[in-house]
Design a protein around this motif. Structure first.
Motif, PDB file in Angstrom:
ATOM      1  N   GLN A 178       1.092  -1.524  -0.175  1.00  0.00           N
ATOM      2  CA  GLN A 178      -0.154   0.018   0.143  1.00  0.00           C
ATOM      3  C   GLN A 178       0.959   1.549  -0.084  1.00  0.00           C
ATOM      4  O   GLN A 178       1.671   1.505   1.292  1.00  0.00           O
ATOM      5  CB  GLN A 178      -1.121  -0.025   1.322  1.00  0.00           C
ATOM      6  CG  GLN A 178      -1.893   0.923   1.429  1.00  0.00           C
ATOM      7  CD  GLN A 178      -2.693   0.917   2.323  1.00  0.00           C
ATOM      8  OE1 GLN A 178      -2.940   0.175   3.011  1.00  0.00           O
ATOM      9  NE2 GLN A 178      -4.086   1.507   2.224  1.00  0.00           N
ATOM     10  N   GLY A 179       0.872   1.814  -1.615  1.00  0.00           N
ATOM     11  CA  GLY A 179       1.826   2.737  -1.067  1.00  0.00           C
ATOM     12  C   GLY A 179       0.708   3.872  -0.976  1.00  0.00           C
ATOM     13  O   GLY A 179      -0.431   4.333  -0.365  1.00  0.00           O
ATOM     14  N   PRO A 180       1.272   5.629  -0.615  1.00  0.00           N
ATOM     15  CA  PRO A 180       0.860   6.621   0.170  1.00  0.00           C
ATOM     16  C   PRO A 180      -0.277   7.373  -1.070  1.00  0.00           C
ATOM     17  O   PRO A 180      -0.067   7.062  -1.770  1.00  0.00           O
ATOM     18  CB  PRO A 180       2.255   7.589  -0.448  1.00  0.00           C
ATOM     19  CG  PRO A 180       3.202   6.547  -0.212  1.00  0.00           C
ATOM     20  CD  PRO A 180       2.979   6.049  -0.543  1.00  0.00           C
ATOM     21  N   GLY A 181      -1.076   7.060   0.339  1.00  0.00           N
ATOM     22  CA  GLY A 181      -2.387   7.640  -1.236  1.00  0.00           C
ATOM     23  C   GLY A 181      -3.250   6.513  -1.641  1.00  0.00           C
ATOM     24  O   GLY A 181      -3.821   6.999  -2.457  1.00  0.00           O
ATOM     25  N   LYS A 182      -2.328   5.115  -1.389  1.00  0.00           N
ATOM     26  CA  LYS A 182      -3.549   4.350  -2.776  1.00  0.00           C
ATOM     27  C   LYS A 182      -3.966   3.101  -1.945  1.00  0.00           C
ATOM     28  O   LYS A 182      -3.414   3.408  -1.231  1.00  0.00           O
ATOM     29  CB  LYS A 182      -2.035   3.716  -3.390  1.00  0.00           C
ATOM     30  CG  LYS A 182      -1.202   4.854  -3.922  1.00  0.00           C
ATOM     31  CD  LYS A 182       0.117   4.181  -4.942  1.00  0.00           C
ATOM     32  CE  LYS A 182       0.807   5.409  -5.587  1.00  0.00           C
ATOM     33  NZ  LYS A 182       1.641   4.247  -6.397  1.00  0.00           N
ATOM     34  N   GLU A 183      -4.747   2.903  -2.076  1.00  0.00           N
ATOM     35  CA  GLU A 183      -5.089   1.266  -2.073  1.00  0.00           C
ATOM     36  C   GLU A 183      -4.403   0.177  -2.073  1.00  0.00           C
ATOM     37  O   GLU A 183      -3.070   0.399  -2.844  1.00  0.00           O
ATOM     38  CB  GLU A 183      -6.819   1.030  -2.746  1.00  0.00           C
ATOM     39  CG  GLU A 183      -7.674   1.707  -2.931  1.00  0.00           C
ATOM     40  CD  GLU A 183      -9.461   1.416  -3.904  1.00  0.00           C
ATOM     41  OE1 GLU A 183      -9.758   2.371  -3.560  1.00  0.00           O
ATOM     42  OE2 GLU A 183      -8.907   0.667  -4.255  1.00  0.00           O
ATOM     43  N   ARG A 184      -4.368  -0.850  -0.797  1.00  0.00           N
ATOM     44  CA  ARG A 184      -3.481  -2.142  -0.763  1.00  0.00           C
ATOM     45  C   ARG A 184      -3.670  -2.100  -2.798  1.00  0.00           C
ATOM     46  O   ARG A 184      -5.022  -2.527  -2.726  1.00  0.00           O
ATOM     47  CB  ARG A 184      -4.205  -2.891  -0.446  1.00  0.00           C
ATOM     48  CG  ARG A 184      -3.372  -4.135   0.641  1.00  0.00           C
ATOM     49  CD  ARG A 184      -3.631  -4.437   2.301  1.00  0.00           C
ATOM     50  NE  ARG A 184      -3.457  -4.145   2.383  1.00  0.00           N
ATOM     51  CZ  ARG A 184      -3.404  -4.505   4.085  1.00  0.00           C
ATOM     52  NH1 ARG A 184      -3.609  -5.423   4.225  1.00  0.00           N
ATOM     53  NH2 ARG A 184      -3.763  -3.876   5.055  1.00  0.00           N
ATOM     54  N   GLU A 185      -2.735  -3.225  -2.982  1.00  0.00           N
ATOM     55  CA  GLU A 185      -2.685  -3.748  -4.392  1.00  0.00           C
ATOM     56  C   GLU A 185      -1.874  -5.298  -4.130  1.00  0.00           C
ATOM     57  O   GLU A 185      -0.680  -4.793  -3.332  1.00  0.00           O
ATOM     58  CB  GLU A 185      -1.956  -3.213  -4.817  1.00  0.00           C
ATOM     59  CG  GLU A 185      -0.613  -2.946  -5.249  1.00  0.00           C
ATOM     60  CD  GLU A 185      -0.182  -2.036  -6.056  1.00  0.00           C
ATOM     61  OE1 GLU A 185      -0.548  -2.068  -7.220  1.00  0.00           O
ATOM     62  OE2 GLU A 185       1.463  -1.348  -6.109  1.00  0.00           O
ATOM     63  N   PHE A 186      -2.508  -5.979  -4.977  1.00  0.00           N
ATOM     64  CA  PHE A 186      -1.627  -7.290  -4.662  1.00  0.00           C
ATOM     65  C   PHE A 186      -0.057  -7.385  -5.599  1.00  0.00           C
ATOM     66  O   PHE A 186       0.570  -5.995  -6.458  1.00  0.00           O
ATOM     67  CB  PHE A 186      -2.175  -8.214  -5.928  1.00  0.00           C
ATOM     68  CG  PHE A 186      -1.721  -9.304  -5.944  1.00  0.00           C
ATOM     69  CD1 PHE A 186      -1.041  -9.808  -7.746  1.00  0.00           C
ATOM     70  CD2 PHE A 186      -1.358 -10.910  -5.818  1.00  0.00           C
ATOM     71  CE1 PHE A 186      -0.253 -11.170  -7.629  1.00  0.00           C
ATOM     72  CE2 PHE A 186      -0.537 -11.688  -5.441  1.00  0.00           C
ATOM     73  CZ  PHE A 186      -0.076 -11.676  -7.303  1.00  0.00           C
ATOM     74  N   VAL A 187       0.982  -7.731  -5.348  1.00  0.00           N
ATOM     75  CA  VAL A 187       1.562  -7.413  -5.560  1.00  0.00           C
ATOM     76  C   VAL A 187       2.606  -9.570  -6.596  1.00  0.00           C
ATOM     77  O   VAL A 187       3.063  -9.323  -6.656  1.00  0.00           O
ATOM     78  CB  VAL A 187       3.358  -7.391  -4.606  1.00  0.00           C
ATOM     79  CG1 VAL A 187       4.403  -7.340  -4.965  1.00  0.00           C
ATOM     80  CG2 VAL A 187       3.311  -6.011  -3.961  1.00  0.00           C
ATOM     81  N   ALA A 188       3.427 -10.402  -5.541  1.00  0.00           N
ATOM     82  CA  ALA A 188       3.208 -11.870  -5.609  1.00  0.00           C
ATOM     83  C   ALA A 188       2.750 -12.938  -5.044  1.00  0.00           C
ATOM     84  O   ALA A 188       1.936 -12.563  -3.937  1.00  0.00           O
ATOM     85  CB  ALA A 188       4.623 -11.789  -6.003  1.00  0.00           C
ATOM     86  N   ALA A 189       2.654 -13.959  -5.243  1.00  0.00           N
ATOM     87  CA  ALA A 189       1.880 -15.060  -4.562  1.00  0.00           C
ATOM     88  C   ALA A 189       2.459 -16.409  -5.220  1.00  0.00           C
ATOM     89  O   ALA A 189       2.345 -16.898  -6.092  1.00  0.00           O
ATOM     90  CB  ALA A 189       0.649 -15.236  -4.938  1.00  0.00           C
ATOM     91  N   ILE A 190       2.589 -17.198  -4.238  1.00  0.00           N
ATOM     92  CA  ILE A 190       3.111 -18.688  -4.012  1.00  0.00           C
ATOM     93  C   ILE A 190       2.312 -19.479  -3.663  1.00  0.00           C
ATOM     94  O   ILE A 190       1.596 -19.015  -2.817  1.00  0.00           O
ATOM     95  CB  ILE A 190       4.269 -18.522  -3.655  1.00  0.00           C
ATOM     96  CG1 ILE A 190       5.451 -19.567  -4.081  1.00  0.00           C
ATOM     97  CG2 ILE A 190       4.446 -18.260  -2.150  1.00  0.00           C
ATOM     98  CD1 ILE A 190       6.994 -19.511  -3.971  1.00  0.00           C
ATOM     99  N   ARG A 191       1.973 -20.669  -3.960  1.00  0.00           N
ATOM    100  CA  ARG A 191       1.404 -21.575  -3.989  1.00  0.00           C
ATOM    101  C   ARG A 191       1.906 -22.439  -2.350  1.00  0.00           C
ATOM    102  O   ARG A 191       2.841 -22.537  -2.122  1.00  0.00           O
ATOM    103  CB  ARG A 191       1.283 -22.920  -4.973  1.00  0.00           C
ATOM    104  CG  ARG A 191      -0.026 -23.531  -5.036  1.00  0.00           C
ATOM    105  CD  ARG A 191      -0.395 -24.805  -6.113  1.00  0.00           C
ATOM    106  NE  ARG A 191       1.100 -25.695  -6.407  1.00  0.00           N
ATOM    107  CZ  ARG A 191       1.102 -25.812  -7.876  1.00  0.00           C
ATOM    108  NH1 ARG A 191       0.266 -25.968  -8.753  1.00  0.00           N
ATOM    109  NH2 ARG A 191       1.782 -26.673  -7.944  1.00  0.00           N
TER     110      ARG A 191
END
Length: 127
Positions: free
Chosen positions: A39-52
């Motif tokens: 979550q960047g300043p003034g931004k919504e939380r966003e997906f970055v990466a995932a692993i099974r």
């Protein structure tokens, strides 16, 4: 119950690298898919990466593909995010999360799929 504790954040210049770690409690870590959000300043939380859960499949946001690598060590109950070629727009609080499912990209990248969250670690990239 899974408790998650992130570490490794800090201040880095653009073009630099950082490695984030997320240590999980409990004996069932290997049953969970793990992800990183930010979550960047003034931004919504966003997906970055995932692993099974077995490390056999990964998924990345387009904005980090080719620069970030997610990995896990089930013996150490830890998931990692290696971040290279960092940009100022990568600045934010990075959270790790755990989910008991894996599936289509829209599922993997959705924050609602994740039941457990860490407190976050700050990453600041200066220009």
């Amino acid at each position: 119950q899974v408790q998650l504790i992130e570490s490794g954040g800090g201040l880095v210049q653009a073009g630099g690298s950082l490695r984030l770690s997320c240590a999980a409690s409990g004996r069932t870590f290997s049953r969970y898919a793990m992800a990183w959000f930010r979550q960047g300043p003034g931004k919504e939380r966003e997906f970055v990466a995932a692993i099974r859960w077995d490390g056999g499949s990964t998924y990345y946001a387009d904005s980090v593909k080719g620069r970030f690598t997610i990995s896990r060590d089930n013996a150490k109950n830890t998931v990692y995010l290696q971040m290279n070629s960092l940009k100022p727009e990568d600045t934010g609080v990075y959270y790790c999360a755990a989910a008991g499912l894996w599936g289509m990209p829209e599922v993997v990248a959705g924050s609602r799929s994740y039941a457990y969250w860490g407190q976050g670690t700050q990453v600041t990239v200066s220009s």
